[in-house]
Motif scaffolding. Structure first.
Motif, short mmCIF file in Angstrom:
data_model
loop_
_atom_site.label_atom_id
_atom_site.label_comp_id
_atom_site.label_asym_id
_atom_site.label_seq_id
_atom_site.Cartn_x
_atom_site.Cartn_y
_atom_site.Cartn_z
N LEU A 541 2.68 -5.43 -3.72
CA LEU A 541 3.32 -4.52 -2.76
C LEU A 541 3.04 -3.06 -3.13
O LEU A 541 2.72 -2.24 -2.25
N GLN A 542 3.15 -2.75 -4.40
CA GLN A 542 2.90 -1.38 -4.84
C GLN A 542 1.43 -1.00 -4.64
O GLN A 542 1.12 0.12 -4.23
N ALA A 543 0.54 -1.95 -4.90
CA ALA A 543 -0.89 -1.68 -4.74
C ALA A 543 -1.25 -1.43 -3.29
O ALA A 543 -2.16 -0.65 -2.98
N ALA A 544 -0.52 -2.08 -2.37
CA ALA A 544 -0.85 -1.99 -0.95
C ALA A 544 -0.13 -0.87 -0.23
O ALA A 544 -0.31 -0.68 0.97
N ARG A 545 0.68 -0.07 -0.95
CA ARG A 545 1.57 0.86 -0.25
C ARG A 545 0.82 1.95 0.51
O ARG A 545 1.34 2.50 1.48
N GLN A 546 -0.40 2.29 0.09
CA GLN A 546 -1.15 3.33 0.80
C GLN A 546 -2.15 2.75 1.80
O GLN A 546 -2.77 3.52 2.54
N PHE A 547 -2.25 1.43 1.84
CA PHE A 547 -3.16 0.83 2.81
C PHE A 547 -2.60 1.05 4.22
O PHE A 547 -1.44 0.76 4.49
N GLY A 548 -3.42 1.58 5.10
CA GLY A 548 -2.99 1.86 6.46
C GLY A 548 -2.39 3.24 6.65
O GLY A 548 -1.97 3.58 7.77
N GLN A 549 -2.38 4.08 5.60
CA GLN A 549 -1.78 5.41 5.74
C GLN A 549 -2.62 6.33 6.63
O GLN A 549 -2.07 7.22 7.28
N GLY A 550 -3.92 6.12 6.68
CA GLY A 550 -4.73 6.90 7.61
C GLY A 550 -4.30 6.65 9.05
O GLY A 550 -4.08 7.58 9.83
N TYR A 551 -4.15 5.38 9.38
CA TYR A 551 -3.72 4.96 10.73
C TYR A 551 -2.34 5.51 11.06
O TYR A 551 -2.13 6.14 12.10
N GLU A 552 -1.39 5.30 10.15
CA GLU A 552 -0.01 5.73 10.43
C GLU A 552 0.09 7.25 10.46
O GLU A 552 0.83 7.82 11.28
N THR A 553 -0.64 7.95 9.59
CA THR A 553 -0.59 9.41 9.57
C THR A 553 -1.16 9.98 10.86
O THR A 553 -0.60 10.93 11.43
N LEU A 554 -2.25 9.43 11.33
CA LEU A 554 -2.84 9.93 12.57
C LEU A 554 -1.91 9.68 13.76
O LEU A 554 -1.78 10.54 14.64
#
Length: 685
Positions: A541-554
């Motif tokens: 869970l901790q390793a995946a926490r930044q996965f998808g942040q580009g999508y969500e930030t945009l």
């Protein structure tokens, strides 16, 4: 005016001054408001007509203490309108929108009262006021000025008319969004239509079918509740159904039916532009930002640009992962918006060995509520005692009395967690009563969420939350703590009544504790076995926490950019949908990403003026909250007592009693820096 026997005008009989909700009917509100408005007008006139010279006590404090019946009714009325509405209550809300706005204009443009406040404001240096008293005088003076008290008579009259019309339009907009959401249901009746959906999604969809009276065997219903629509888009193997659900979700308010909000959006924007001109500003964005930490469009856009370009770069890596998942699945079609979440979930599962169906059983709602209470106790010494005897406006509402570390009663906390057809979407905090030492008032604070109710499987399964749902739970409770911990003399400065780009700091800061390993190890336990969250799963869970942040930030930033662009215009665009499309195209938003909120259902902007030209505030506050949490990290203990005590005093308890930049500096010892936020989102490089 028939007030005889009106329960709203009697002593409210429940503990903590709550009403008997079951005795209240929509028709009780108009006569109650009529009495409250008349009473408030009489109080205002009496303050203004005093023979004695104005003083802080006879003018400023007296005004702050006035209108108690009206405040009590408004808190209750808007709570019911948002959380437990009905056609009859909606009709009352439409009828009262303009009169209530007209009353507000009459109060804040009252020339006799403003003359007294203005005279005190001019002499504020010599009055011997305490810092909080001076802050209250300055804030009230600004409230009157921004409402139009200094305008010429004709301009004041026009401004009042604009505000009344805006109140009507805000109400219609919100009711249209609710109508679009509650009127949609995607029925799943076959095994093929349920393909790909894990058990927790099926259980929630089954429960929604039961809640809507569709109890016949096998029927599942997908609604537009965020806690249901997002899992459906992430897991449904039926691409055609994903497209149907996605189009309904993004198309709210953009149609030709009864819930069409396009013309309403345009008229709201036109009236706001006129409101700004009346106050001497070229556009509404300049008027709105005048009373914020940001102060200017340049400061806002500078922050949005700071994250936009790194987020675009991060998205390219995420797109490669999504396209790889499509290729692995043998999909040959183009990548569309209704595909992104589905294949991103496949990529996340493959890369991090994470399966939402494996994660959610460790996050039952009741244990996450216990976790947030425990964090509040360890940080601030609060204790929560359940009060099942207190009846809310709906059976879903639960109540807790709140006590400080010395056992003194601090307030009442209410929580309403589940999505319903008569409840607006989203998550929010509001106060049924604000704290005030001068009024002897302890706060009554309500959190609303819209989680998909569990238990539809009939096997005793509780409501299970996603990691994002837990974040929402903690976020709203952070707002709740801002209200519960408030410790100011005067109601106008209490709790969350702070500048808009500061109000999200206490809420977003509290989110940090939900992801702390020691919190998760203690409270994240499998609902069946009671086993704690395994170390290996926590690590993933901790390793995946930044996965998808580009999508969500945009998606977030695009909505903030469109908000600012629309309110920076000197006049409303002829076509709000075309304007929105042109704005995001100019910034290069990929079509398959989309926006968090399109204008036609953007309740932050159009159901009130609260976040108009202000959706940026979540990112602004994220700069503050990431930097603020760093104080605990630097102390080597996320529950460090000294840091927590400073946090309570400077941020959570001070309300609006001091300037927010000064409040942050008092806590952190310096101004905020942006790098911790960029690092948290994985955008620093």
């Amino acid at each position: 005016m028939n007030t005889l026997g009106n329960p709203l005008l009697q002593t409210w009989p429940q503990a903590h001054g709550l009403p008997d909700f079951g005795a209240i009917a929509p028709e009780h509100f108009p006569p109650a408001f009529e009495a409250a408005l008349a009473g408030h007008r009489a109080e205002i006139d009496a303050i203004a007509r005093q023979a004695g010279a104005p003083s802080f006590a006879n003018t400023v404090a007296a005004f702050d203490a006035s209108g108690r019946l009206l405040a009590r009714l408004e808190h209750l009325f808007y709570t019911l309108a948002a959380s437990a509405t009905s056609p009859a209550l909606q009709a009352v809300q439409r009828a009262l929108a303009a009169p209530l706005a007209e009353h507000g204009s009459a109060v804040y443009m009252h020339q006799g009262l403003f003359a007294r406040i203005d005279a005190l404001f001019e002499r504020r240096e010599s009055l011997g006021l305490t810092p909080e008293q001076r802050r209250l005088l300055e804030r009230l003076h600004l409230d009157f000025v921004r409402a139009g008290a200094r305008l010429a008579p004709a301009a004041r009259e026009r401004c009042a008319a604009v505000m009344a019309r805006l109140a009507e339009l805000n109400t219609r907009f919100a009711q249209n969004v609710l109508g679009a959401e509650s009127g949609y249901q995607l029925k799943l009746t076959t095994t093929e239509e349920l393909a790909g959906l894990p058990d927790f999604v099926r259980a929630a969809a089954r429960q929604d079918a039961l809640d809507r009276g569709l109890a016949h065997e096998g029927v599942h219903v997908i609604t537009l509740s965020r806690s249901l629509i997002l899992p459906f888009l992430s897991f449904s193997a039926r691409r055609d159904l994903r497209e149907q659900a996605w189009r309904a979700w993004v198309g709210r308010g953009d149609d030709t039916g009864d819930t069409d909000n396009r013309a309403i959006c345009r008229e709201i924007l036109e009236l706001r532009a006129e409101q700004a001109r009346l106050h001497g500003h070229p556009c509404y964005a300049d008027y709105a930002l005048e009373d914020t930490m940001a102060r200017s469009q340049a400061a806002v856009m500078g922050l949005l640009e700071r994250v936009w370009h790194p987020a675009l770069a991060a998205l390219q890596c995420e797109r490669e992962a999504v396209l790889g998942a499509m290729a692995a699945a043998g999909a040959s079609h183009a990548l569309e918006p209704w595909d992104w979440r589905f294949y991103a979930e496949q990529a996340r599962r493959a890369r991090f060995e994470l399966d939402e169906a494996e994660v959610k059983p460790y996050f039952p709602l009741h244990r996450m509520v216990a976790a947030m209470f425990d964090c509040a106790g360890r940080l601030f010494g609060l204790q929560f005692k359940a009060r099942p005897d207190i009846r809310g406006y709906h059976a879903d509402v639960r109540a807790w009395e709140v006590f400080d570390a010395d056992g003194r009663l601090s307030g009442l906390f209410l929580q309403d967690n589940f999505a319903r057809p008569a409840k607006r979407s989203g998550a929010w905090m509001n106060a049924l009563r604000n704290q005030s030492r001068a009024l002897g008032a302890t706060p009554v604070i309500l959190n609303n969420n819209n989680f998909a109710r569990g238990g539809g499987s009939g096997e005793g399964e509780p409501t299970l939350l996603s990691f994002d749902d837990v974040r929402t739970l903690f976020h709203e409770f952070g707002h709740g703590l801002h209200g519960l911990l408030s410790n100011v003399e005067h109601e106008r400065l209490a709790g969350t009544q702070v500048l808009r780009d500061f109000v999200e700091l206490p809420s977003q800061l509290f989110e940090h504790w939900m992801a702390e390993p020691e919190v998760l190890k203690k409270f994240a336990r499998h609902w069946r076995t009671g086993e704690p969250l395994p170390d290996a799963l926590l690590a993933r869970l901790q390793a995946a926490r930044q996965f998808g942040q580009g999508y969500e930030t945009l998606r977030y930033t695009a909505s903030a950019i469109v908000d600012m662009a629309a309110h920076a215009l000197p006049a409303a665009p002829a076509d709000v949908v075309a304007f929105e499309a042109a704005t995001v195209a100019a910034w290069g938003l990929p079509a398959e990403v989309g926006m968090n909120h399109r204008l036609t259902h953007f309740q932050h902007l159009f159901s009130s003026a609260g976040y108009a030209a202000g959706y940026y505030v979540y990112l602004w506050a994220e700069v503050l909250d990431c930097d603020a949490f760093g104080a605990f990290v630097e102390a080597g203990n996320v529950f460090d007592p000294a840091v927590a005590a400073r946090l309570r005093e400077c941020i959570y308890s001070s309300g609006n009693s001091c300037e927010p930049g000064a409040a942050f500096r008092a806590f952190r010892g310096r101004d905020p820096i942006v790098e911790p936020m960029l690092e948290e989102r994985g955008l620093l490089a």
